[in-house]
Write an enzyme that holds these catalytic residues in place. Structure first.
Site, PDB file in Angstrom:
ATOM      1  N   GLU A   1     -18.791  68.519 -79.958  1.00  0.00           N
ATOM      2  CA  GLU A   1     -18.774  67.805 -78.668  1.00  0.00           C
ATOM      3  C   GLU A   1     -18.940  66.312 -78.851  1.00  0.00           C
ATOM      4  OE1 GLU A   1     -20.191  66.007 -74.919  1.00  0.00           O
ATOM      5  OE2 GLU A   1     -21.164  66.048 -76.880  1.00  0.00           O
ATOM      6  N   GLU A   2     -19.832  65.900 -79.747  1.00  0.00           N
ATOM      7  CA  GLU A   2     -20.143  64.475 -79.883  1.00  0.00           C
ATOM      8  C   GLU A   2     -18.962  63.657 -80.411  1.00  0.00           C
ATOM      9  OE1 GLU A   2     -22.472  63.072 -78.549  1.00  0.00           O
ATOM     10  OE2 GLU A   2     -24.252  64.331 -78.493  1.00  0.00           O
TER      11      GLU A   2
ATOM     12  N   HIS B   1     -23.713  72.231 -76.378  1.00  0.00           N
ATOM     13  CA  HIS B   1     -23.373  71.936 -77.769  1.00  0.00           C
ATOM     14  C   HIS B   1     -24.615  71.777 -78.631  1.00  0.00           C
ATOM     15  CE1 HIS B   1     -24.066  67.452 -77.662  1.00  0.00           C
ATOM     16  NE2 HIS B   1     -23.743  67.595 -76.387  1.00  0.00           N
TER      17      HIS B   1
ATOM     18  N   ASP C   1     -29.988  65.914 -76.244  1.00  0.00           N
ATOM     19  CA  ASP C   1     -28.557  66.024 -75.975  1.00  0.00           C
ATOM     20  C   ASP C   1     -27.908  66.627 -77.222  1.00  0.00           C
ATOM     21  OD1 ASP C   1     -25.859  65.638 -75.383  1.00  0.00           O
ATOM     22  OD2 ASP C   1     -25.940  63.463 -75.617  1.00  0.00           O
TER      23      ASP C   1
END
Length: 345
Positions: A222-223, A71, A188
């Site tokens: 995604e988060e 992502h 990330d």
């Protein structure tokens, strides 16, 4: 095969993507960049309606396709109140933690596209004035955005074009050390996008066509929990999330290894896929660890919850201090690349 040659390329691609603000929901510029970089390596891409990017990495067996998920969206903030003082209260996007943004530089992006700089500070942040400074709990009720403009009232702020609902993007502070470490917010999962670009470059350079059809989905939500919930290409039978590998007490992974996750909070990963990833790591001589993540989820979990009937797994270069100022190493990124190449071959 000397996979180490791709290490610097991965770090450079990661740094370029980190320079583009992309909190969940504001990923259009990042998507355009990602598409351009994969297309420059000769791979066809398509945008999803959610501004994700599907990359076609080639392959012969389209009835046994593999989907790699990473992502590009990150944590961030959003203006939820313009205070009478001209300071801004924000709500977090994803798992942004107030403890990790205090004193950080940020940018408020208005709906018209204007960008206004500021800093996240504790309310009443001068320690010479605030006798409770050390005891104050850091939350998004006690942390505020101080704009770098001459504003003293809410009306002053509104005249700048700032409104409730505007995004607040935090400076990633990218640094690559001579010893091979990369430090930044939002590794990330932008490091994993860099790793997938490294895999694409490897296929391009070596003129490799995988046995099975391989796709990459660079997701955009995604988060906040629904990045991989749609857009699975036809014929895919297996999905592997390429996300950050966890580093911390009780886990074996470190920043110079690739982590193969056997179980996260969603449950165990597919037995055969996990075994295959471990076998690939050993075959390729990749430094690896097998770990269980206690507080973790990924794109592949949302793909499964959406009803996809797939085998599934998770790997990632080791990343320390997740959701804060994160750190990884070029060796961990190359180890992840080796596992992907070995597994797919």
């Amino acid at each position: 095969m000397d996979f180490e040659q791709y290490g610097q390329f991965i770090l450079e691609e990661t740094a370029a993507l980190l320079a583009i603000d992309s909190p969940s929901g504001m990923t259009q510029a990042a998507a355009e960049h990602v598409m351009a970089r994969f297309e420059a390596l000769g791979f066809a891409c398509e945008r999803t309606r959610k501004d994700g990017v599907i990359v076609h990495l080639g392959g012969e067996d389209k009835a046994d396709g593999l989907l790699l998920e990473a992502h590009m969206d990150t944590l961030g903030g959003m203006v939820c109140q313009i205070k009478p003082s001209g300071r801004l209260k924000i709500t977090n996007i994803g798992g942004l933690n107030a403890n990790n943004v205090e004193t950080e530089n940020c940018r408020v992006v208005t709906r018209s596209g204007a960008v206004i700089e500021g800093t996240a500070q504790l309310c009443n942040a001068s320690i010479h004035v605030n006798g409770n400074y050390n005891d104050e709990k850091r939350t998004f009720d006690t942390i505020e955005i101080v704009l770098d403009e001459d504003v003293k009232t809410a009306e002053d702020v509104k005249k700048l074009g700032v409104r409730v609902g505007d995004y607040v993007c935090f400076d990633p502070r990218v640094r690559i050390t001579k010893s091979g470490y990369i430090k930044s917010r939002f590794l990330d999962d932008k490091l994993s996008v860099g790793i997938l670009l490294g895999y694409a470059k490897y296929l391009h350079d070596e003129h490799i066509t995988p046995r099975r059809a391989v796709y990459a989905h660079i997701t955009s939500f995604e988060e906040v929990g629904h990045g991989g919930s749609a857009s699975v290409p036809q014929g895919v039978t297996e999905a592997i999330a390429v996300d950050m590998g966890c580093v911390g007490e009780g886990l074996d992974c470190d920043e110079r290894r690739v982590s193969i996750c056997a179980k996260d909070r969603s449950g165990p990963f597919h037995y055969a896929t996990t075994n295959g990833l471990i076998a690939a790591a050993e075959k390729m001589g990749a430094a690896y660890a097998v770990d269980v993540y206690p507080f973790y989820s990924s794109d592949v979990a949302t793909t499964l919850r959406a009803g996809s009937d797939l085998r599934f797994g998770l790997i990632g270069a080791g990343v320390y201090a997740s959701h804060g100022y994160e750190r990884s190493h070029v060796d961990g990124a190359v180890a992840a690349l080796k596992v992907l190449a070995g597994y797919i071959e």
